[in-house]
Design a protein around this motif. Structure first.
Motif, PDB file in Angstrom:
ATOM      1  N   PRO A 179      -0.891  -1.254 -10.939  1.00 22.57           N
ATOM      2  CA  PRO A 179       0.185  -2.177 -11.328  1.00 22.57           C
ATOM      3  C   PRO A 179      -0.057  -3.600 -10.814  1.00 22.57           C
ATOM      4  O   PRO A 179      -0.304  -3.820  -9.634  1.00 22.57           O
ATOM      5  N   SER A 180       0.029  -4.539 -11.737  1.00 24.75           N
ATOM      6  CA  SER A 180      -0.251  -5.937 -11.412  1.00 24.75           C
ATOM      7  C   SER A 180       0.826  -6.833 -11.998  1.00 24.75           C
ATOM      8  O   SER A 180       1.412  -6.518 -13.039  1.00 24.75           O
ATOM      9  N   GLU A 181       1.073  -7.954 -11.309  1.00 25.91           N
ATOM     10  CA  GLU A 181       2.066  -8.935 -11.766  1.00 25.91           C
ATOM     11  C   GLU A 181       1.446 -10.322 -11.659  1.00 25.91           C
ATOM     12  O   GLU A 181       1.063 -10.757 -10.580  1.00 25.91           O
ATOM     13  N   THR A 222       1.730  -3.454  -6.293  1.00 29.77           N
ATOM     14  CA  THR A 222       1.858  -2.408  -5.285  1.00 29.77           C
ATOM     15  C   THR A 222       0.545  -2.328  -4.506  1.00 29.77           C
ATOM     16  O   THR A 222      -0.444  -2.971  -4.861  1.00 29.77           O
ATOM     17  N   ILE A 223       0.517  -1.506  -3.485  1.00 29.52           N
ATOM     18  CA  ILE A 223      -0.673  -1.370  -2.658  1.00 29.52           C
ATOM     19  C   ILE A 223      -1.849  -0.836  -3.465  1.00 29.52           C
ATOM     20  O   ILE A 223      -3.009  -1.101  -3.174  1.00 29.52           O
ATOM     21  N   GLU A 224      -1.563  -0.065  -4.535  1.00 30.34           N
ATOM     22  CA  GLU A 224      -2.629   0.471  -5.377  1.00 30.34           C
ATOM     23  C   GLU A 224      -3.017  -0.500  -6.482  1.00 30.34           C
ATOM     24  O   GLU A 224      -3.995  -0.281  -7.202  1.00 30.34           O
ATOM     25  N   GLY A 225      -2.222  -1.564  -6.643  1.00 27.00           N
ATOM     26  CA  GLY A 225      -2.358  -2.400  -7.823  1.00 27.00           C
ATOM     27  C   GLY A 225      -3.259  -3.597  -7.649  1.00 27.00           C
ATOM     28  O   GLY A 225      -3.979  -3.755  -6.662  1.00 27.00           O
ATOM     29  N   GLY A 226      -3.196  -4.463  -8.649  1.00 33.74           N
ATOM     30  CA  GLY A 226      -3.975  -5.683  -8.639  1.00 33.74           C
ATOM     31  C   GLY A 226      -5.379  -5.491  -9.179  1.00 33.74           C
ATOM     32  O   GLY A 226      -5.754  -4.426  -9.656  1.00 33.74           O
ATOM     33  N   ASN A 227      -6.147  -6.565  -9.093  1.00 33.82           N
ATOM     34  CA  ASN A 227      -7.508  -6.583  -9.616  1.00 33.82           C
ATOM     35  C   ASN A 227      -8.453  -6.929  -8.473  1.00 33.82           C
ATOM     36  O   ASN A 227      -8.372  -8.014  -7.907  1.00 33.82           O
ATOM     37  N   PRO A 228      -9.359  -6.027  -8.116  1.00 35.92           N
ATOM     38  CA  PRO A 228     -10.240  -6.301  -6.984  1.00 35.92           C
ATOM     39  C   PRO A 228     -11.265  -7.373  -7.300  1.00 35.92           C
ATOM     40  O   PRO A 228     -11.804  -7.442  -8.410  1.00 35.92           O
ATOM     41  N   ALA A 229     -11.519  -8.215  -6.324  1.00 37.76           N
ATOM     42  CA  ALA A 229     -12.546  -9.248  -6.446  1.00 37.76           C
ATOM     43  C   ALA A 229     -13.317  -9.330  -5.142  1.00 37.76           C
ATOM     44  O   ALA A 229     -12.770  -9.076  -4.064  1.00 37.76           O
ATOM     45  N   GLY A 230     -14.576  -9.687  -5.242  1.00 38.93           N
ATOM     46  CA  GLY A 230     -15.379  -9.954  -4.062  1.00 38.93           C
ATOM     47  C   GLY A 230     -15.437 -11.450  -3.801  1.00 38.93           C
ATOM     48  O   GLY A 230     -15.375 -12.256  -4.737  1.00 38.93           O
ATOM     49  N   VAL A 231     -15.539 -11.835  -2.536  1.00 39.82           N
ATOM     50  CA  VAL A 231     -15.633 -13.244  -2.152  1.00 39.82           C
ATOM     51  C   VAL A 231     -16.737 -13.385  -1.116  1.00 39.82           C
ATOM     52  O   VAL A 231     -16.726 -12.710  -0.081  1.00 39.82           O
ATOM     53  N   VAL A 232     -17.686 -14.270  -1.400  1.00 39.28           N
ATOM     54  CA  VAL A 232     -18.771 -14.581  -0.467  1.00 39.28           C
ATOM     55  C   VAL A 232     -18.586 -16.022  -0.013  1.00 39.28           C
ATOM     56  O   VAL A 232     -18.574 -16.950  -0.832  1.00 39.28           O
ATOM     57  N   THR A 246     -13.323  -8.391   0.275  1.00 42.70           N
ATOM     58  CA  THR A 246     -12.736  -7.860  -0.951  1.00 42.70           C
ATOM     59  C   THR A 246     -11.214  -7.846  -0.821  1.00 42.70           C
ATOM     60  O   THR A 246     -10.675  -7.556   0.254  1.00 42.70           O
ATOM     61  N   VAL A 247     -10.546  -8.203  -1.903  1.00 37.94           N
ATOM     62  CA  VAL A 247      -9.081  -8.180  -1.945  1.00 37.94           C
ATOM     63  C   VAL A 247      -8.634  -7.764  -3.348  1.00 37.94           C
ATOM     64  O   VAL A 247      -9.424  -7.778  -4.296  1.00 37.94           O
ATOM     65  N   ASN A 248      -7.356  -7.422  -3.468  1.00 38.17           N
ATOM     66  CA  ASN A 248      -6.758  -7.132  -4.766  1.00 38.17           C
ATOM     67  C   ASN A 248      -5.801  -8.265  -5.122  1.00 38.17           C
ATOM     68  O   ASN A 248      -4.751  -8.429  -4.487  1.00 38.17           O
ATOM     69  N   SER A 249      -6.164  -9.051  -6.124  1.00 36.85           N
ATOM     70  CA  SER A 249      -5.333 -10.165  -6.565  1.00 36.85           C
ATOM     71  C   SER A 249      -4.276  -9.691  -7.559  1.00 36.85           C
ATOM     72  O   SER A 249      -4.510  -8.755  -8.329  1.00 36.85           O
ATOM     73  N   PHE A 250      -3.126 -10.348  -7.540  1.00 36.42           N
ATOM     74  CA  PHE A 250      -2.012 -10.065  -8.453  1.00 36.42           C
ATOM     75  C   PHE A 250      -1.425  -8.667  -8.227  1.00 36.42           C
ATOM     76  O   PHE A 250      -0.835  -8.084  -9.134  1.00 36.42           O
ATOM     77  N   ALA A 251      -1.578  -8.136  -7.030  1.00 41.50           N
ATOM     78  CA  ALA A 251      -1.130  -6.767  -6.780  1.00 41.50           C
ATOM     79  C   ALA A 251       0.397  -6.674  -6.779  1.00 41.50           C
ATOM     80  O   ALA A 251       1.073  -7.423  -6.078  1.00 41.50           O
TER      81      ALA A 251
END
Length: 288
Positions: A256-258, A14-24, A7-12
């Motif tokens: 927050p995302s960019e 800040t450390i709290e930001g972005g959009n989480p996605a799962g990757v298999v 799992t990662v946060n894309s387009f983050a």
């Protein structure tokens, strides 16, 4: 049997930001039903499943908690960041096979990822009152000069211009109506934006896709690719920043995302790349 999911946060931003996605990774043996169940168990807006491909470096399929979608920007960014972090690829340009076509992905030396999207397609201009009513706002709160229009760089989205950040942040959609209208126009959902921004970016956005089980998404690659193309088309009407475009999203969710969008314009042809930074790589296990 337990399956490892990254799992990662894309387009983050800040450390709290972005959009989480799962990757298999190595998902070739999984059935469609298993992938759908795994995506539902993870609960993120999208999970990517990486497979072997005969026509590209990788085949990637994308599932929401509800169903499969043809393409997902933030999950693509997540996928190639995981592949890089695990030493399965090095910086360079790769091809991914998706249900939206074979698209290139650039993995940069600073670990940022830029993905190619389809040439933009412009579809129906939608009645503003219909959309305003579903968002519980008035037509007067929308930007007069800009249309509500369906645009796609891989997925069809309804782009909705509103006048300022206060209006956008205050929106409380009627999700049942948003789902109905999204289905009516064969779209993923609404990408609502204003040209007023927090940090001098190109736009400030919110994204609603309840038809696919996503009430609101904090960062959307495909939607912002479509939005940059739309802004380029109508840039003689309102101020648009020089390319690349920088989109602010997720602030209303405290994520927050960019999102960076690059347009490559040659005559009547337009290429679109979307990307950004990734943070918070971690692992989890799902029982299948």
């Amino acid at each position: 049997m337990k399956l490892k999911v990254y799992t990662v946060n894309s387009f983050a931003k800040t450390i709290e930001g972005g959009n989480p996605a799962g990757v298999v990774i190595d998902a070739d043996s999984l059935s469609d039903e298993s992938m759908k169940d795994i995506a539902a168990a993870i609960g993120f807006s999208e999970t990517a499943f990486v497979m072997k491909s005969e026509s590209a470096h990788f085949k990637v399929r994308f599932f929401t908690p509800e169903e499969e979608v043809d393409l997902c920007g933030h999950a693509t960014i997540a996928t190639f960041y995981v592949l890089l972090s695990k030493g399965l690829i090095k910086p360079g340009v790769f091809l991914q096979e998706t249900k939206a076509g074979i698209l290139s992905v650039e993995v940069k030396a600073d670990s940022s990822i830029m993905m190619e999207q389809n040439t933009p397609s412009f579809y129906e201009i939608v009645n503003k009152k219909e959309i305003a009513d579903s968002l519980n706002i008035t037509e007067n709160e929308m930007i007069d000069e800009l249309p509500v229009q369906i645009v796609s760089t891989g997925l069809r989205d309804i782009l909705v211009p509103v006048k300022n950040i206060n209006i956008l942040n205050a929106i409380q959609p009627n999700f049942e109506e948003v789902s109905r209208i999204s289905s009516k126009y064969n779209t993923i959902g609404y990408h609502v934006f204003t040209l007023e921004t927090l940090f001098g970016s190109s736009t400030y956005c919110r994204n609603f896709a309840p038809l696919y089980g996503i009430s609101e998404e904090s960062a959307t690659g495909t939607s912002n690719g479509a939005l940059a193309s739309y802004l380029f088309k109508y840039e003689n009407i309102k101020k648009v920043h020089d390319h690349p475009f920088v989109m602010e999203q997720g602030y209303s969710m405290k994520k927050p995302s960019e999102i960076i969008v690059e347009l490559m314009v040659k005559g009547q042809e337009m290429g679109v790349k979307v990307g950004g930074k990734v943070l918070n790589l971690s692992e989890m296990e799902v029982e299948i």
